[in-house]
Enzyme design. Structure first.
Site, short mmCIF file in Angstrom:
data_model
loop_
_atom_site.label_atom_id
_atom_site.label_comp_id
_atom_site.label_asym_id
_atom_site.label_seq_id
_atom_site.Cartn_x
_atom_site.Cartn_y
_atom_site.Cartn_z
N HIS A 138 30.06 14.97 -61.50
CA HIS A 138 30.22 14.05 -62.63
C HIS A 138 30.41 14.79 -63.95
CE1 HIS A 138 28.89 10.77 -59.99
NE2 HIS A 138 29.17 9.92 -60.97
N GLY A 172 -7.93 17.17 -56.85
CA GLY A 172 -7.91 18.49 -56.23
C GLY A 172 -7.50 18.49 -54.78
N PRO A 184 3.42 8.74 -39.31
CA PRO A 184 4.81 8.65 -38.83
C PRO A 184 5.55 7.44 -39.40
CG PRO A 184 3.41 9.32 -37.03
CD PRO A 184 2.50 8.98 -38.18
N THR A 190 4.53 17.22 -47.97
CA THR A 190 5.60 18.07 -48.50
C THR A 190 6.46 18.65 -47.39
OG1 THR A 190 4.24 20.07 -48.40
CG2 THR A 190 4.11 18.76 -50.44
N GLU A 234 4.97 5.97 -42.31
CA GLU A 234 5.25 6.27 -43.71
C GLU A 234 6.43 7.22 -43.82
OE1 GLU A 234 2.98 8.10 -47.66
OE2 GLU A 234 1.92 8.00 -45.74
#
Length: 382
Positions: free
Chosen positions: A341, A132, A243, A368, A245
């Site tokens: 493609h 959660g 930062p 995100t 990461e």
């Protein structure tokens, strides 16, 4: 545009990385994707070849090299070899777990844990996310209660990269429900501790070889000596390491987008339709021109982020800017290249199809796009 990021040392290192990937990774990669697990032994081989754990101090068997350009070279070559899951696994170790263990450990903890990272025999994981709780770290429910010379850990984590294979797991837990942001701490849980169990490997749409799992902690007695970074400092330590990461996502996304674009550029001039190469149609040339421009502009920012990080000057805001913009750019580039493609782009035998599902998570994990914008917006508002 000519890049000036690398020196001759980095380019020689690139040859080593490329040779290792094509010898030790590419021949096995399809099997790993099917088995949803990378062979452990390849990480030890990667360490011996210098692809992993360069920042481990020399006294613990590492190289003690603190130059992120070497990590960027690995990302670029892994993207060209289309072994994204393998590179994500390396990034998890170098950009997350190892960074915590070199920054936050006591001398005694370093002696216990770093030699294993130096050899590549120890795999680590970082356990923040809960069923959660995603980006809202203050919503963490996992608890740790002091009991004599140990902490009793209870809770559940999910979406944990390398969760199935990790020997050490850095776990974020609430240690004081009344202390607000200072009520969280980090603990190193080791494989085999009673009460520590692993759930199923989670079925993802991409990055299949990068094992991702649920973790469960039921009255796990974690020795006080496994407290990492100080009691009540957990949230601050997590935030201070984000930062790095996000820097990893910037470099991976940039390398991945560039690799797919170059594959597509070659493809459209080989593929023929209506008597001409697809790349000779104006619509295709315009699409390539737009993507090439976007990539060059983004590359300049990404390279500056790398240099800023090396100088100790990369700010959380700049890392957030790079993370959201370049991961969103990668998503757009891959989608557009798949379109170029045609039907073949939907076939998994073409790298662009795998890239389409492997890279979708880039705008989600490590914060995100919306959280990145919030970080930047708050800074502007202040």
């Amino acid at each position: 545009m000519r890049r000036t990021l690398y020196t001759e040392d980095h380019e020689q290192y690139r040859d080593t990385v490329r040779e290792f990937l094509h010898r030790e990774v590419v021949p096995h990669y399809e099997r790993w994707e099917q088995e949803q697990l990378i062979d452990r032994g390849v990480l030890a081989s990667a360490r011996k070849a210098g692809l992993l754990g360069l920042e481990v101090p020399e006294e613990f068997g590492g190289s003690g090299v603190h130059d992120y350009r070497f990590r960027a070279v690995v990302c670029e070559e892994a993207a060209r070899a289309h072994v994204t899951s393998f590179d994500v696994t390396l990034g998890l170790q170098d950009d997350l777990v190892l960074h915590y263990l070199t920054d936050l450990t006591t001398p005694e903890q370093r002696r216990r844990w770093l030699p294993g990272f130096a050899t590549g025999d120890v795999i680590g994981a970082l356990a923040m996310t809960e069923p959660g709780t995603g980006s809202d770290l203050q919503g963490i429910r996992t608890t740790a209660v002091r009991d004599g010379d140990a902490w009793v850990l209870n809770g559940q984590k999910t979406f944990i990269s390398s969760g199935s294979s990790a020997d050490l797991v850095i776990v974020a837990a609430r240690t004081d429900p009344d202390a607000g942001s200072r009520g969280f701490s980090l603990f190193v849980v080791e494989d085999g501790m009673p009460g520590f169990t692993r759930g199923r490997k989670l079925a993802k749409i991409g990055l299949h070889a990068q094992d991702t799992a649920e973790l469960f902690f039921t009255d796990v007695r974690v020795p006080a000596a496994n407290l990492l970074g100080g009691e009540g400092r957990g949230l601050a330590n997590l935030m201070s390491h984000l930062p790095r990461e996000r820097m990893g996502i910037v470099v991976q996304a940039m390398a991945g987008a560039r690799a797919v674009f170059e594959d597509t550029r070659r493809y459209v001039f080989d593929r023929r339709a209506f008597g001409s190469a697809v790349g000779d149609f104006q619509a295709t040339r315009f699409a390539l021109a737009e993507m090439a421009t976007e990539l060059d502009v983004a590359q300049a920012f990404a390279d500056q982020c790398v240099l800023a990080y090396n100088a100790g000057e990369l700010t959380p805001v700049d890392a957030a800017k790079g993370k959201w913009w370049i991961s969103e750019l990668q998503k757009r580039i891959v989608d557009r290249c798949l379109q170029l493609h045609g039907g073949y782009g939907y076939m998994t035998e073409y790298p662009v199809a795998r890239a389409f599902v492997d890279t979708r998570v880039q705008t989600i994990y490590a914060g995100t796009t919306e959280i990145m914008k919030e970080i930047i917006g708050r800074d502007l508002a202040s």
